[in-house]
Design an enzyme around this catalytic site. Structure first.
Site, PDB file in Angstrom:
ATOM      1  N   MET A   5     -26.870 -10.710  41.942  1.00  0.00           N
ATOM      2  CA  MET A   5     -25.926 -10.855  41.006  1.00  0.00           C
ATOM      3  C   MET A   5     -26.785 -11.849  39.760  1.00  0.00           C
ATOM      4  O   MET A   5     -26.663 -11.457  38.659  1.00  0.00           O
ATOM      5  CB  MET A   5     -24.772 -11.277  41.218  1.00  0.00           C
ATOM      6  CG  MET A   5     -23.769 -11.275  39.821  1.00  0.00           C
ATOM      7  SD  MET A   5     -22.078 -11.985  39.938  1.00  0.00           S
ATOM      8  CE  MET A   5     -21.365 -10.665  41.422  1.00  0.00           C
ATOM      9  N   ARG A  47     -19.018  19.627  23.906  1.00  0.00           N
ATOM     10  CA  ARG A  47     -18.445  18.311  24.358  1.00  0.00           C
ATOM     11  C   ARG A  47     -16.985  18.134  23.206  1.00  0.00           C
ATOM     12  O   ARG A  47     -16.112  18.465  23.607  1.00  0.00           O
ATOM     13  CB  ARG A  47     -19.362  17.140  24.375  1.00  0.00           C
ATOM     14  CG  ARG A  47     -19.074  15.977  24.754  1.00  0.00           C
ATOM     15  CD  ARG A  47     -19.940  14.860  24.847  1.00  0.00           C
ATOM     16  NE  ARG A  47     -20.565  14.380  23.365  1.00  0.00           N
ATOM     17  CZ  ARG A  47     -21.204  13.328  23.147  1.00  0.00           C
ATOM     18  NH1 ARG A  47     -21.836  12.677  24.308  1.00  0.00           N
ATOM     19  NH2 ARG A  47     -21.404  13.034  21.949  1.00  0.00           N
ATOM     20  N   LYS A 102     -22.910   1.598  18.148  1.00  0.00           N
ATOM     21  CA  LYS A 102     -22.073   1.556  19.385  1.00  0.00           C
ATOM     22  C   LYS A 102     -22.334   1.030  20.531  1.00  0.00           C
ATOM     23  O   LYS A 102     -23.670   0.631  20.570  1.00  0.00           O
ATOM     24  CB  LYS A 102     -21.627   3.025  19.764  1.00  0.00           C
ATOM     25  CG  LYS A 102     -22.831   3.800  20.177  1.00  0.00           C
ATOM     26  CD  LYS A 102     -22.482   5.277  20.454  1.00  0.00           C
ATOM     27  CE  LYS A 102     -23.601   6.055  20.709  1.00  0.00           C
ATOM     28  NZ  LYS A 102     -23.467   7.607  20.630  1.00  0.00           N
ATOM     29  N   TYR A 155     -30.765 -10.106  50.234  1.00  0.00           N
ATOM     30  CA  TYR A 155     -29.588  -9.389  51.147  1.00  0.00           C
ATOM     31  C   TYR A 155     -30.075  -8.159  51.902  1.00  0.00           C
ATOM     32  O   TYR A 155     -30.944  -7.530  51.377  1.00  0.00           O
ATOM     33  CB  TYR A 155     -28.692  -8.939  50.048  1.00  0.00           C
ATOM     34  CG  TYR A 155     -27.773 -10.102  49.384  1.00  0.00           C
ATOM     35  CD1 TYR A 155     -27.207 -10.668  50.170  1.00  0.00           C
ATOM     36  CD2 TYR A 155     -27.906 -10.329  47.878  1.00  0.00           C
ATOM     37  CE1 TYR A 155     -26.175 -11.847  49.698  1.00  0.00           C
ATOM     38  CE2 TYR A 155     -27.084 -11.277  47.467  1.00  0.00           C
ATOM     39  CZ  TYR A 155     -26.183 -12.002  48.121  1.00  0.00           C
ATOM     40  OH  TYR A 155     -25.413 -13.036  47.665  1.00  0.00           O
TER      41      TYR A 155
HETATM   42  C1  LIG Z   1     -24.656   8.027  20.016  1.00  0.00           C
HETATM   43  C2  LIG Z   1     -24.657   9.018  18.842  1.00  0.00           C
HETATM   44  C3  LIG Z   1     -25.618   9.215  17.955  1.00  0.00           C
HETATM   45  C4  LIG Z   1     -27.093   8.309  18.095  1.00  0.00           C
HETATM   46  O1  LIG Z   1     -27.796   8.950  19.174  1.00  0.00           O
HETATM   47  P1  LIG Z   1     -29.274   8.200  19.497  1.00  0.00           P
HETATM   48  O2  LIG Z   1     -29.632   9.149  20.438  1.00  0.00           O
HETATM   49  O3  LIG Z   1     -29.047   7.044  19.756  1.00  0.00           O
HETATM   50  O4  LIG Z   1     -29.976   8.217  18.169  1.00  0.00           O
HETATM   51  C5  LIG Z   1     -25.563  10.244  16.895  1.00  0.00           C
HETATM   52  N1  LIG Z   1     -24.541  10.738  16.696  1.00  0.00           N
HETATM   53  C6  LIG Z   1     -23.417  10.645  17.598  1.00  0.00           C
HETATM   54  C7  LIG Z   1     -22.117  11.569  17.640  1.00  0.00           C
HETATM   55  C8  LIG Z   1     -23.492   9.686  18.821  1.00  0.00           C
HETATM   56  O5  LIG Z   1     -22.527   9.732  19.790  1.00  0.00           O
END
Ligand SMILES: *Cc1c(COP(=O)(O)O)cnc(C)c1O
Length: 367
Positions: free
Chosen positions: A311, A129, A35, A263
């Site tokens: 930036m 969650r 992701k 800055y």
């Molecule tokens: C992001 C995520 C993972 C991976 O977690 P890491 O700590 O990066 O290994 C696994 N399961 C779910 C549901 C996640 O949201």
């Protein structure tokens, strides 16, 4: 060659890390979590590198569509599930696996009609969650088993605190999940990087699933060679960092004692010195919150960040006898400067730093 910042990504490191992770538990299946643009490493390129994993996982439908659009047909799990029947139809069309974590999603599936979806029922074992509470699990399992849209059903949960080896929470979550799995004959999924790397003894209660190829782990950050544990480096876990974030020295300034830099003039030279200007800023993903003193590696020498990050640029104090010249390479994190260490300076986690590398510069993939 441009002097802008860029992320150099090692294919070999990602492949090595996948082997290390899978190799720790023979028989385990790997859902490679990519992701957020593959944790900043580049979604489609990383999906190609990991195409041999059992499954890929992303958080957003758009990410899954991008991977499919590139012609990659590895199974993909959509961690957030879907939010409308249109999204559900898209998930079916793209042959995605989906998480089902709340009642509206479950009801939507029941109303969808016949399909052959692979759905994962998410159980909330204590993170509070996403997911159904354990007490509601059996009823939800029955509904999904009777649902015409669902061809295959898995059970999953997510750890809240696996990166803290002292915290009993993970044990509590494992116990709650294994109590549900006893009566379940489909695939199960749990363990992010920290869960898999830190709790292998405790996860042995799922060995029957592992030996029959039904235990799916979900590593993310560790695939990129970054440690999920505070105070520990990926290298100490046998992993190889996949990203080097680098830039160049683009200007040099000799300044006198008392002169201010950048800055707001927040940094002032105590004595005459040379300031180096580096071609990386928050527009590239080098955070504005990097504090004074954060090291940058210039020709193998650690030099301290001074003044505010802007930036496109940031500034370092090279000292009065600087030998550097314009065009010299600078490493913001990478070989010799672990991202886990830089994260400590910025009071954040390495996850955020690698995810924060922006799309301004192309990733450079190397073997
Ligand atoms: C992001 C995520 C993972 C991976 O977690 P890491 O700590 O990066 O290994 C696994 N399961 C779910 C549901 C996640 O949201």
């Amino acid at each position: 060659m441009s002097f802008g910042a860029r992320a150099r990504i090692s294919r070999g490191a990602i492949q090595h890390n996948l082997q290390i992770i899978a190799g720790q538990s023979p028989g385990v299946r790997v859902i490679a979590v990519i992701k957020a643009n593959a944790y900043g490493h580049g979604l489609v390129d990383v999906a190609r590198i990991l195409a041999e994993a059992d499954c890929l996982a992303v958080a957003r439908l758009s990410e899954a569509q991008e991977i499919r659009g590139a012609g990659i047909d590895t199974p993909i799990l959509l961690l957030s599930g879907v939010t409308s029947s249109t999204e559900l139809a898209a998930a079916v069309d793209k042959k995605l696996q989906i998480c089902v974590h709340n009642e509206p999603q479950l009801a939507m599936l029941e109303q969808f009609g016949a399909a052959d979806l692979f759905a994962w029922l998410e159980i909330d074992t204590g993170m509070n969650r996403l997911g159904f509470p354990p007490a509601a699990a059996q009823a939800a399992i029955r509904r999904l088993e009777n649902c015409a849209a669902v061809g295959k059903l898995g059970l999953m949960t997510h750890f809240a605190n696996a990166d803290n080896i002292e915290d009993p929470m993970t044990r509590v979550q494992i116990a709650a999940f294994s109590a549900l799995c006893g009566k379940f004959d489909g695939p199960i999924s749990l363990a992010n990087s920290a869960g898999h790397l830190g709790w292998s003894q405790e996860l042995k209660v799922f060995d029957a699933f592992r030996h029959s190829g039904r235990l799916f782990i979900r590593p993310g950050i560790s695939l990129f060679g970054v440690s999920p544990f505070p105070g520990k480096l990926g290298a100490e876990l046998g992993l190889r960092p996949a990203m080097q974030f680098e830039a160049h020295l683009v200007a040099l300034r000799s300044i006198a004692a008392g002169a201010r830099v950048g800055y707001g003039g927040t940094w002032q030279a105590e004595q005459g010195t040379t300031i180096g200007v580096i071609s990386a800023g928050y527009g590239d993903g080098y955070s504005y919150f990097m504090p004074e003193g954060t090291p940058i590696l210039l020709n193998g020498r650690r030099v301290p960040l001074v003044g505010r990050v802007s930036m496109d640029l940031c500034t370092v104090d090279l000292g009065s006898d600087a030998r550097e010249k314009i065009g010299d390479p600078a490493i913001l994190w990478g070989a010799g400067l672990p991202v886990e260490e830089i994260a400590q300076y910025a009071r954040t986690i390495a996850y955020q730093l690698v995810c924060g590398v922006t799309k301004r510069e192309k990733r450079k993939f190397e073997d």
